[in-house]
Design an enzyme around this catalytic site. Structure first.
Site, PDB file in Angstrom:
ATOM      1  N   SER A  23       1.321  -1.237  -0.188  1.00  0.00           N
ATOM      2  CA  SER A  23      -0.075   0.165  -0.090  1.00  0.00           C
ATOM      3  C   SER A  23       0.774   0.719  -0.024  1.00  0.00           C
ATOM      4  O   SER A  23       0.243   2.671  -0.499  1.00  0.00           O
ATOM      5  CB  SER A  23      -1.128   0.041   1.429  1.00  0.00           C
ATOM      6  OG  SER A  23      -2.235  -0.776   1.292  1.00  0.00           O
ATOM      7  N   ASP A  56      -5.743   0.799  -4.449  1.00  0.00           N
ATOM      8  CA  ASP A  56      -4.481   0.948  -4.038  1.00  0.00           C
ATOM      9  C   ASP A  56      -3.890  -0.166  -5.297  1.00  0.00           C
ATOM     10  O   ASP A  56      -2.795  -0.129  -5.134  1.00  0.00           O
ATOM     11  CB  ASP A  56      -4.087   1.320  -2.772  1.00  0.00           C
ATOM     12  CG  ASP A  56      -4.597   0.124  -1.705  1.00  0.00           C
ATOM     13  OD1 ASP A  56      -5.381  -1.089  -1.620  1.00  0.00           O
ATOM     14  OD2 ASP A  56      -3.703  -0.085  -0.934  1.00  0.00           O
TER      15      ASP A  56
END
Length: 514
Positions: free
Chosen positions: A117, A373
């Site tokens: 992430s 993401d």
């Protein structure tokens, strides 16, 4: 026997699952023609300057209930939304699916085929791909190596907006210092350096700053900051205001600083800066008289953040805390724990926030973008009939071990269970429970991210720039172009676009993490 009976009933009833109107070919033809007319209307492009930018980010991080808005999650959330409305589900539409433009984003990090992430956040916020585990820096930075950071910092779209005189905000249902939101303001060789208490001695000696400190110092005039992770703002062992007797919630800072106080003191004279940690404090505020708002809970998963309103006075956006109940950006957490029910309910809550934002804004001057993401190794299948409960069983047994299985499965994760040398029989457990961990093919303590592309949904000025298949770092460049911020502004005064305000009084960046 009970499971076999249920499977038999499902097969017998499958013929009655088709709505009567769908048996008529004209139903599908009319639907297709209406879709065609809508598509033709899109030929008239919205080339206005975006007065507002909203980025909704369904994240995937390890914790009790996260989610990622990968395509499989979007499809399953769509079905769940419809079934919560007492419909079959497949025919439903999420709010994001009503956006006219859709693209795919390639999520790999510069050094990772399947991303984390931090690297992805650097891409979709800073416009530059980076190594896994690093925040707001180029690929020249090695994770954990503080001495590789200097001169490699990259700025985010939040900084570009602030430099253009806009109002900005970060709203998240995870920690404010978590990888996904922190790429908006921080530059770090390690996503886990939440406070100086989590940093190694060599990084401290090398002059690297922790992420919480950067939140306060790097872009000191962010109008709205709301999320979790309060303990990283207070001196080590300082008791928490909400959990004074719980050691795990005590402050972590070795420098003994109170960053909440530092945040308030850094504001310009005459400006009103308010810090809140409870819903009732937020509701008691007269937001028309607040210039800066910082709201931090301790548990983003317990004291959840929901959008009550996006903005009122120019330069201000705000949220509404409620407890408990899933919302915002922690879809990822549910997937990592194999808890699909939590992840998908999170996705539906995010969709509600998107719908609210859509109603409170105009597509004529607000560019809204929804994406993720990264993906997860989450899937659902098994030839389920129309309207099958999304958390239910497939209408068949394995032709290998003769056991039933749920439609939802994971490629890896904590749901791998062997009982008496065989795969666990799901008919013996409550597979509809919120904490049920769906079966996985490979045993892991936590499920991993997936490597496939993620969807990007867009609506508003210049939304047509988000189309086809893009590198993930393209997203903030397209958004900045639409709002005439950042480095790509030559087109703004060219006269080729419809009239729009030269001064954009309000720009809000809302990051919702799952």
């Amino acid at each position: 026997m009970k499971v076999l009976l249920l499977l038999l009933l499902a097969q017998l009833c499958s013929a009655s699952l088709v709505p009567e109107r769908e048996k008529d070919p004209e139903y599908w033809r009319r639907q297709a023609q209406e879709t065609l007319r809508n598509a033709l209307r899109l030929q008239r492009l919205n080339q206005n300057v975006a007065k507002n930018l909203i980025l909704f980010l369904g994240d995937a991080v390890p914790a009790p209930c996260r989610r990622s808005l990968a395509v499989s999650t979007v499809t399953a959330a769509r079905i769940l939304k419809g079934q919560l409305q007492h419909r079959q589900g497949e025919e439903s539409l999420l709010e994001m699916e009503k956006f006219p433009y859709v693209a795919l984003a390639k999520t790999y990090n510069t050094n990772a085929q399947v991303p984390d992430s931090a690297g992805t956040a650097t891409a979709y916020l800073c416009g530059v791909k980076a190594n896994e585990g690093t925040l707001g820096v180029s690929a020249g930075v090695t994770r954990d190596r503080c001495n590789t950071t200097k001169g490699q910092e990259v700025t985010s779209i939040l900084r570009w907006a602030k430099d253009a005189g806009k109002a900005v905000g970060i709203v998240t249902t995870t920690r404010v210092t978590h990888a996904t939101p922190s790429a908006a303001y921080a530059h770090s060789a390690n996503r886990d350096w939440h406070s100086d208490g989590e940093m190694p001695p060599d990084a401290l000696e090398g002059g690297c700053k922790d992420i919480a400190r950067q939140l306060v110092e790097n872009i000191p005039n962010i109008e709205v900051i709301m999320g979790g992770g309060r303990k990283y703002m207070f001196p080590k062992n300082a008791s928490d205001v909400e959990y004074p007797h719980e050691e795990k919630h005590r402050g972590t800072r070795l420098d003994r600083r109170n960053l909440i106080q530092a945040w308030q003191e850094a504001k310009p004279p005459g400006k009103v800066a308010k810090y809140v940690w409870h819903r009732r404090e937020l509701l008691a505020l007269n937001l028309s008289r607040v210039d800066f708002l910082l709201g931090e809970s301790q548990h983003p998963g317990v004291l959840q953040l929901q959008l009550g309103a996006l903005w009122g006075t120019p330069g201000l956006c705000w949220g509404n805390w409620t407890a408990p109940g899933p919302s915002g950006g922690r879809i990822d957490h549910g997937h990592h724990e194999g808890k699909a029910k939590q992840a998908l309910h999170e996705a539906v809550e995010l969709d509600r926030a998107i719908g609210l934002a859509t109603r409170l804004t105009s597509a004529q001057d607000t560019l809204s973008v929804v994406t993720a993401d990264h993906s997860h190794v989450f899937t659902f299948g098994g030839y389920t009939p129309r309207g099958n409960p999304i958390f239910g069983l497939a209408p068949m047994q394995s032709d290998v071990d003769r056991k039933p299985f749920t439609s939802i499965l994971y490629g890896n994760g904590p749901g791998y269970k062997i009982v008496a040398g065989e795969r666990e029989n799901v008919s013996a457990v409550d597979f509809a429970h919120a904490d049920y961990q769906a079966q996985s093919a490979v045993p892991l303590r936590q499920e991993t991210h997936g490597g496939e592309d993620v969807a990007v949904f867009a609506q508003g000025p210049m939304a047509h720039l988000l189309h086809g298949v893009h590198e993930q770092n393209y997203i903030p460049h397209a958004m900045a172009y639409a709002a005439c911020i950042g480095s790509n502004r030559a087109h703004c005064n060219a006269g080729a676009r419809p009239a729009a305000p030269l001064l954009l009084p309000f720009l809000a960046l809302l990051i919702l993490l799952c």
